[in-house]
Design a protein around this motif. Sequence first.
Motif, mmCIF file in Angstrom:
data_model
loop_
_atom_site.group_PDB
_atom_site.id
_atom_site.type_symbol
_atom_site.label_atom_id
_atom_site.label_comp_id
_atom_site.label_asym_id
_atom_site.label_seq_id
_atom_site.Cartn_x
_atom_site.Cartn_y
_atom_site.Cartn_z
ATOM 1 N N UNK A 26 11.975 3.293 56.640
ATOM 2 C CA UNK A 26 11.170 3.983 57.617
ATOM 3 C C UNK A 26 11.575 5.317 58.096
ATOM 4 N N UNK A 27 12.811 5.771 58.107
ATOM 5 C CA UNK A 27 13.193 6.939 58.632
ATOM 6 C C UNK A 27 12.761 8.086 57.560
ATOM 7 N N UNK A 28 12.779 7.864 56.185
ATOM 8 C CA UNK A 28 12.232 8.598 55.159
ATOM 9 C C UNK A 28 10.801 8.909 55.420
ATOM 10 N N UNK A 29 10.001 7.753 55.541
ATOM 11 C CA UNK A 29 8.608 8.133 55.913
ATOM 12 C C UNK A 29 8.433 9.087 56.981
ATOM 13 N N UNK A 30 9.109 8.679 58.169
ATOM 14 C CA UNK A 30 8.913 9.382 59.319
ATOM 15 C C UNK A 30 9.274 10.899 59.100
ATOM 16 N N UNK A 31 10.319 11.180 58.163
ATOM 17 C CA UNK A 31 10.617 12.730 57.929
ATOM 18 C C UNK A 31 9.544 13.216 57.182
ATOM 19 N N UNK A 32 8.709 12.403 56.078
ATOM 20 C CA UNK A 32 7.697 13.034 55.270
ATOM 21 C C UNK A 32 6.489 13.330 56.210
ATOM 22 N N UNK A 33 6.334 12.540 57.253
ATOM 23 C CA UNK A 33 5.230 12.631 58.141
ATOM 24 C C UNK A 33 5.532 14.063 59.055
ATOM 25 N N UNK A 34 6.739 14.204 59.636
ATOM 26 C CA UNK A 34 7.127 15.367 60.208
ATOM 27 C C UNK A 34 6.940 16.450 59.626
ATOM 28 N N UNK A 35 7.349 16.496 58.260
ATOM 29 C CA UNK A 35 7.113 17.684 57.467
ATOM 30 C C UNK A 35 5.660 17.955 57.078
ATOM 31 N N UNK A 36 4.805 17.035 56.988
ATOM 32 C CA UNK A 36 3.494 17.072 56.898
ATOM 33 C C UNK A 36 2.665 17.849 57.997
ATOM 34 N N UNK A 37 3.133 17.050 59.306
ATOM 35 C CA UNK A 37 2.526 17.213 60.365
ATOM 36 C C UNK A 37 3.433 17.610 61.538
ATOM 37 N N UNK A 38 3.955 18.705 61.410
ATOM 38 C CA UNK A 38 5.237 19.148 62.467
ATOM 39 C C UNK A 38 4.902 18.823 63.854
ATOM 40 N N UNK A 39 3.752 18.927 64.320
ATOM 41 C CA UNK A 39 3.410 18.549 65.669
ATOM 42 C C UNK A 39 3.843 16.985 66.018
ATOM 43 N N UNK A 40 3.667 15.973 65.211
ATOM 44 C CA UNK A 40 4.331 14.796 65.420
ATOM 45 C C UNK A 40 5.419 14.866 65.731
ATOM 46 N N UNK A 41 6.393 15.573 65.283
ATOM 47 C CA UNK A 41 8.078 15.476 65.703
ATOM 48 C C UNK A 41 8.139 15.846 67.096
ATOM 49 N N UNK A 42 7.456 16.841 67.522
ATOM 50 C CA UNK A 42 7.384 17.316 68.953
ATOM 51 C C UNK A 42 6.751 16.306 69.804
ATOM 52 N N UNK A 43 5.730 15.432 69.432
ATOM 53 C CA UNK A 43 5.222 14.613 70.177
ATOM 54 C C UNK A 43 6.137 13.198 70.316
ATOM 55 N N UNK A 44 6.714 13.188 69.158
ATOM 56 C CA UNK A 44 7.958 11.858 69.395
ATOM 57 C C UNK A 44 9.138 12.363 70.219
ATOM 58 N N UNK A 45 9.438 13.539 70.226
ATOM 59 C CA UNK A 45 10.558 13.766 70.784
ATOM 60 C C UNK A 45 10.068 13.895 72.541
#
Length: 334
Positions: A26-45
């Motif tokens: 799951x964490x590896x998938x999340x990191x994949x998404x964060x790299x592809x869609x950087x804005x999602x990392x900010x939203x999650x934070x």
Amino acid sequence: MAYSEGIIARAERRLKEQQEAHRAQQQARREQIFRALPRTREIERTLRQTAPRILAASLKQGLGQEEALAALRRENLALQDEEAALLAQGGFPPDALDDQPFCPLCNDRGWKGQTMCRCLSALCRQEQIQELSSLLNLGEQSFETFRLDYYDRQTWPEFKRSPRETMEIILSTCRSYAELFGSYPHKNLFLNGNPGLGKTFLSACIARVVAEKGFSVVYDTAANIFSRFETRKFARNAEDARQAEADAQRYLRCDLLILDDLGSEFTTPFVQSALYELINTRLVEQKHTVISSNLNLDGIRQRYSPQVASRLEGEYFIMAFFGQDIRLLKKQLR
């Protein structure tokens, strides 16, 4: 299911390993998404920080609790909508960043109250089969590989049928007992006859099928079983006594007990008493038992007691094996 402590402990360790691997994926998938869609990392934070930030602001501005919660909900919903839109644009499912349990049925606890969840039960079943395989050659012993051609087709006058005809009936009975376990008309089987006629082989076949169905199965020799009963009663070491008690309860409570080679042990008054306790307790609790022995009922009556023989005669389906020793025949054919 009355699985042993060891089986449950090993299954729980494996379940924990699977859960950890699931979280890592799951964490590896999340990191994949964060790299592809950087804005999602900010939203999650931001989503993780929303609650304490809004509550702090409400205290500072003198807002009421309901106003603070309403502001919290509005901001969260706006962020979630933005994140869902980004995920959709990136070709990801809407829950791609959510933490999902490995098993949603029990939320990764392995148990639902006092009931074992099927995620843990499946691993217990695998561990049980592996344990049985260390005692029995389950890799080769199956109903499909049982060889009827070793049994003589000539009628034996004392039995009024041939060994081959008898073994066809016994094989069919054992297969039905295993495949219909729990609903077969007979709960208990007593397999008796001379050594080398297939009693242990067919016991292993039964153990395999019943274990694969998810029932708890314990296979052991009479000598080992009575040794554990003796340790339970006479052990001086507390840990030895505790473990022996656990083993004894497993023999008494498992769904299917296969007691192999009854009569090969050194018989004492204690063994006679333990055998009666084992048979009678399992009958009272309606547990299933398969016993194999070189002794017939007369031999059981003389070696143990008329009470034990009476229980077997009245509550067990008795199958007498006869014929030539298969082990000797195999040696002659080599």
